[in-house]
Design a protein around this motif. Structure first.
Motif, PDB file in Angstrom:
ATOM      1  N   PHE A   1      47.360  32.817  54.614  1.00 12.59           N
ATOM      2  CA  PHE A   1      46.902  34.203  54.556  1.00 12.59           C
ATOM      3  C   PHE A   1      47.414  34.827  53.265  1.00 12.59           C
ATOM      4  CE2 PHE A   1      47.894  32.933  58.863  1.00 12.59           C
ATOM      5  CZ  PHE A   1      46.809  33.331  59.614  1.00 12.59           C
ATOM      6  N   SER A   2      46.923  36.029  52.992  1.00 11.07           N
ATOM      7  CA  SER A   2      47.500  36.862  51.939  1.00 11.07           C
ATOM      8  C   SER A   2      48.004  38.145  52.578  1.00 11.07           C
ATOM      9  CB  SER A   2      46.456  37.196  50.868  1.00 11.07           C
ATOM     10  OG  SER A   2      46.179  36.074  50.068  1.00 11.07           O
ATOM     11  N   VAL A   3      49.094  38.654  52.055  1.00 10.75           N
ATOM     12  CA  VAL A   3      49.586  39.963  52.476  1.00 10.75           C
ATOM     13  C   VAL A   3      49.198  40.944  51.389  1.00 10.75           C
ATOM     14  CG1 VAL A   3      51.626  41.358  52.936  1.00 10.75           C
ATOM     15  CG2 VAL A   3      51.456  39.058  53.872  1.00 10.75           C
ATOM     16  N   LEU A   4      48.319  41.879  51.734  1.00 10.65           N
ATOM     17  CA  LEU A   4      47.738  42.808  50.767  1.00 10.65           C
ATOM     18  C   LEU A   4      47.833  44.232  51.286  1.00 10.65           C
ATOM     19  CD1 LEU A   4      44.494  40.704  50.178  1.00 10.65           C
ATOM     20  CD2 LEU A   4      46.495  40.746  48.682  1.00 10.65           C
ATOM     21  N   ASP A   5      47.846  45.157  50.358  1.00 14.23           N
ATOM     22  CA  ASP A   5      47.818  46.577  50.710  1.00 14.23           C
ATOM     23  C   ASP A   5      46.386  47.057  50.537  1.00 14.23           C
ATOM     24  OD1 ASP A   5      48.011  49.344  50.887  1.00 14.23           O
ATOM     25  OD2 ASP A   5      49.972  49.408  49.894  1.00 14.23           O
ATOM     26  N   ARG A   6      45.781  47.431  51.649  1.00 13.49           N
ATOM     27  CA  ARG A   6      44.372  47.817  51.595  1.00 13.49           C
ATOM     28  C   ARG A   6      44.152  48.999  50.651  1.00 13.49           C
ATOM     29  NH1 ARG A   6      40.808  50.478  56.434  1.00 13.49           N
ATOM     30  NH2 ARG A   6      38.829  50.589  55.294  1.00 13.49           N
ATOM     31  N   TYR A   7      45.138  49.863  50.510  1.00 15.15           N
ATOM     32  CA  TYR A   7      44.977  51.069  49.709  1.00 15.15           C
ATOM     33  C   TYR A   7      45.624  50.950  48.330  1.00 15.15           C
ATOM     34  CZ  TYR A   7      43.681  52.755  54.293  1.00 15.15           C
ATOM     35  OH  TYR A   7      43.064  52.902  55.524  1.00 15.15           O
ATOM     36  N   LYS A   8      46.152  49.784  48.028  1.00 11.79           N
ATOM     37  CA  LYS A   8      46.783  49.589  46.725  1.00 11.79           C
ATOM     38  C   LYS A   8      46.650  48.136  46.311  1.00 11.79           C
ATOM     39  CE  LYS A   8      51.117  50.311  44.215  1.00 11.79           C
ATOM     40  NZ  LYS A   8      52.548  50.704  44.326  1.00 11.79           N
ATOM     41  N   GLY A   9      45.679  47.860  45.482  1.00 16.80           N
ATOM     42  CA  GLY A   9      45.512  46.519  44.952  1.00 16.80           C
ATOM     43  C   GLY A   9      44.493  45.642  45.660  1.00 16.80           C
ATOM     44  N   PHE A  10      44.118  45.978  46.888  1.00 17.58           N
ATOM     45  CA  PHE A  10      43.189  45.123  47.626  1.00 17.58           C
ATOM     46  C   PHE A  10      41.846  45.000  46.904  1.00 17.58           C
ATOM     47  CE2 PHE A  10      39.810  44.734  50.913  1.00 17.58           C
ATOM     48  CZ  PHE A  10      40.123  43.458  51.354  1.00 17.58           C
ATOM     49  N   ASN A  11      41.384  46.098  46.314  1.00 18.06           N
ATOM     50  CA  ASN A  11      40.078  46.084  45.664  1.00 18.06           C
ATOM     51  C   ASN A  11      40.100  45.432  44.285  1.00 18.06           C
ATOM     52  OD1 ASN A  11      39.273  47.442  47.914  1.00 18.06           O
ATOM     53  ND2 ASN A  11      38.907  49.405  46.930  1.00 18.06           N
ATOM     54  N   ASP A  12      41.311  45.089  43.807  1.00 17.61           N
ATOM     55  CA  ASP A  12      41.418  44.491  42.477  1.00 17.61           C
ATOM     56  C   ASP A  12      41.372  42.966  42.496  1.00 17.61           C
ATOM     57  OD1 ASP A  12      41.747  47.053  41.529  1.00 17.61           O
ATOM     58  OD2 ASP A  12      43.932  46.943  41.439  1.00 17.61           O
ATOM     59  N   ILE A  13      41.570  42.351  43.643  1.00 16.75           N
ATOM     60  CA  ILE A  13      41.741  40.893  43.700  1.00 16.75           C
ATOM     61  C   ILE A  13      40.386  40.173  43.753  1.00 16.75           C
ATOM     62  CG2 ILE A  13      44.073  40.825  44.632  1.00 16.75           C
ATOM     63  CD1 ILE A  13      42.777  40.587  47.414  1.00 16.75           C
ATOM     64  N   ILE A  14      39.607  40.396  42.732  1.00 13.58           N
ATOM     65  CA  ILE A  14      38.261  39.808  42.722  1.00 13.58           C
ATOM     66  C   ILE A  14      38.317  38.284  42.653  1.00 13.58           C
ATOM     67  CG2 ILE A  14      37.134  41.862  41.793  1.00 13.58           C
ATOM     68  CD1 ILE A  14      37.316  40.666  39.032  1.00 13.58           C
ATOM     69  N   GLN A  15      39.407  37.718  42.082  1.00 14.60           N
ATOM     70  CA  GLN A  15      39.493  36.257  41.992  1.00 14.60           C
ATOM     71  C   GLN A  15      39.639  35.614  43.359  1.00 14.60           C
ATOM     72  OE1 GLN A  15      41.781  38.471  41.144  1.00 14.60           O
ATOM     73  NE2 GLN A  15      43.782  37.564  40.666  1.00 14.60           N
ATOM     74  N   MET A  16      40.269  36.317  44.319  1.00 17.18           N
ATOM     75  CA  MET A  16      40.384  35.782  45.676  1.00 17.18           C
ATOM     76  C   MET A  16      39.014  35.674  46.313  1.00 17.18           C
ATOM     77  SD  MET A  16      43.652  35.214  46.346  1.00 17.18           S
ATOM     78  CE  MET A  16      43.956  35.367  48.097  1.00 17.18           C
ATOM     79  N   TRP A  17      38.195  36.682  46.110  1.00 18.55           N
ATOM     80  CA  TRP A  17      36.821  36.645  46.628  1.00 18.55           C
ATOM     81  C   TRP A  17      36.029  35.521  45.956  1.00 18.55           C
ATOM     82  CZ3 TRP A  17      34.857  39.321  50.655  1.00 18.55           C
ATOM     83  CH2 TRP A  17      35.577  40.432  51.123  1.00 18.55           C
ATOM     84  N   SER A  18      36.255  35.323  44.669  1.00 14.79           N
ATOM     85  CA  SER A  18      35.523  34.283  43.944  1.00 14.79           C
ATOM     86  C   SER A  18      35.945  32.884  44.395  1.00 14.79           C
ATOM     87  CB  SER A  18      35.760  34.434  42.437  1.00 14.79           C
ATOM     88  OG  SER A  18      35.262  35.673  41.973  1.00 14.79           O
TER      89      SER A  18
END
Length: 350
Positions: A144-161
Motif C-alpha cells: 500500500f501507500s500511505v498518502l494524505d488525501r489533502y496534501k500531495g495525493f493529487n501530485d503522485i501522477i507516477q503512481m497512477w501511471s
C-alpha cells in the motif's frame, strides 16, 4: 499506524471482482516489479573464503613447511587477512582474496588443485541452494501507500501511471480503524470447528495488525552475514532449518527497499503463506472507504465500480487532469451521472 492505506489497481476483471468481494490479493515476493525487492543480499566471495579457510584448517591442510598439497601457516594467514571487498581509496590496500588464492594455487600439485576445486564448487552450490530457498520462503505480501488525501495525493501522477495501466485503473482507500482496534480473542481454538467464520475473523484481524509494517528506504541492501548463512542447514528433503536470527534478517529484507522508491511511501502487510493458502491468497479485507477512478477510465468500468461502491458502502471520487498544472483534481461522481442522463435526452435521429 496510519489511518488510511491507499492501493492502486489496474482495471482488470480480477481486481474489480476482488473489490466487489472485499478481498485483498497477497503476492509472492518473487513477482514484485523490483528485482531487488525481498531479495536478501549476501557476499558470495566472503562466504566462500570463510567456509574454505575453515575447511582447510579443520582437515589438516595448513602445514609449517612448504607443501604442494597444502598451505603454509604464512600462506594461510595471508589468505585470512585478504579482502573480498577491495577499497580503491585506501592507502593501505590489503591483498585481494581471489587474486592471492589463485596465485598460491599455481604452485600446488594438480591433485590438490582438483581437490580444492571440488571443495569450492560444493561451497558455491551450497550457498546458491540456501539463498534460493531463503528467497522462496513461504510468505506473501500486500503493498500500500500511505498518502494524505489533502496534501500531495493529487501530485503522485507516477503512481497512477505505474500501477493503474496509465490512469485507466483505480485507487482504493482502506480505513484501518478496525485493524487498529484492540482485539481480545474470545473464541478458543477448539471453537474453530463449531464457529469457523467468527474464529477466522478474529485471527485474521490479529494477523493483519501484527503484519503491517512501514517500508524503510535506504541506499544499502539487507545482507545476511556469512556466519549466519553457514548456520543454515538443509534437511534430507531440502527444506531450510534456521533460527530466529535468520528469520529477523528475512523479515527486515521484506520491508527494506532502495531509496529510489521513497516517493511511494509504502507500507506492507506480511502474512504467513499457510494463512494465505487457506484463502487462496485472497484474504478478506472489508475496509474499503473510497474508490478513486483514474482520469482515463472508460465508461463501462466507471459504471461497474459505481455499482460496486454502492454495494460495499464506499464513496466514489473521479480524478481528472488539471488544465494548468501537472496534477490531478477530484470531482464528484454526480457530475458524471448527470452528464450521462443528459446525453440520453439527445435525439440521435434528429
Amino acid at each position: 499506524m496510519p489511518e488510511s492505506l491507499f492501493k492502486f489497481y489496474k482495471p482488470t476483471s480480477e481486481n474489480i471482482i476482488d473489490i466487489k468481494n472485499r478481498r485483498l490479493w497477497f503476492s509472492n515476493p518473487v513477482s514484485l516489479n523490483d528485482p531487488f525487492d525481498c531479495h536478501t543480499g549476501y557476499n558470495t566471495d566472503s562466504y566462500e573464503k570463510h567456509v574454505f579457510l575453515e575447511y582447510i584448517n579443520k582437515h589438516g591442510y595448513v602445514e609449517p613447511e612448504n607443501s604442494k598439497d597444502g598451505f603454509t601457516v604464512d600462506e594461510f594467514e595471508r589468505l585470512s587477512s585478504s579482502t573480498t571487498e577491495y577499497d580503491y581509496y585506501s592507502s593501505k590496500k590489503p591483498e585481494k582474496y581471489h587474486t592471492l588464492f589463485w596465485k598460491l594455487m599455481d604452485d600446488k600439485s594438480e591433485a590438490f588443485n582438483r581437490h580444492v576445486y571440488d571443495v569450492i564448487r560444493q561451497v558455491r552450490e551450497e550457498v546458491t541452494s540456501k539463498m534460493a530457498r531463503l528467497r522462496n520462503a513461504k510468505i506473501r505480501i500486500a503493498s500500500f501507500s500511505v498518502l494524505d488525501r489533502y496534501k500531495g495525493f493529487n501530485d503522485i501522477i507516477q503512481m497512477w501511471s505505474h500501477y493503474t495501466d496509465n490512469h485507466q485503473g483505480f485507487c482504493v482507500e482502506y480505513d484501518t480503524s478496525l485493524i487498529r482496534a484492540p482485539i481480545n480473542l474470545s473464541i478458543m481454538d477448539h471453537d474453530f470447528y463449531s464457529d469457523q467464520s467468527a474464529y477466522m475473523d478474529e485471527r485474521i484481524r490479529v494477523a493483519l495488525n501484527a503484519g503491517l509494517f512501514p517500508v524503510i528506504y535506504t541506499a544499502n541492501r539487507v545482507n545476511i552475514p556469512k556466519t549466519k548463512l553457514k548456520r543454515i542447514k538443509l534437511d534430507s528433503k531440502g527444506n531450510l532449518q534456521h533460527d530466529s536470527e535468520v528469520d529477523a534478517i528475512l523479515y527486515k529484507t521484506y520491508i527494506v527497499k532502495s531509496a529510489k522508491w521513497s516517493y511511494e511511501n509504502e507500507w506492507r502487510i506480511i502474512l504467513d503463506g499457510d494463512v494465505c493458502d487457506y484463502y487462496d491468497n485472497k484474504v478478506p479485507f472489508p475496509y474499503i472507504k473510497r474508490i478513486f477512478l483514474g482520469c482515463k477510465m472508460n465508461n463501462h468500468t466507471i459504471d461497474t465500480l459505481i455499482e460496486i461502491a454502492a454495494e460495499v458502502g464506499a464513496e466514489i471520487v473521479m480524478m481528472a487532469m488539471d488544465n494548468k498544472k501537472f496534477v490531478l483534481r477530484e470531482y464528484n461522481i454526480d457530475s458524471y451521472t448527470w452528464d450521462k442522463k443528459r446525453s440520453k435526452w439527445n435525439n440521435p435521429f434528429s
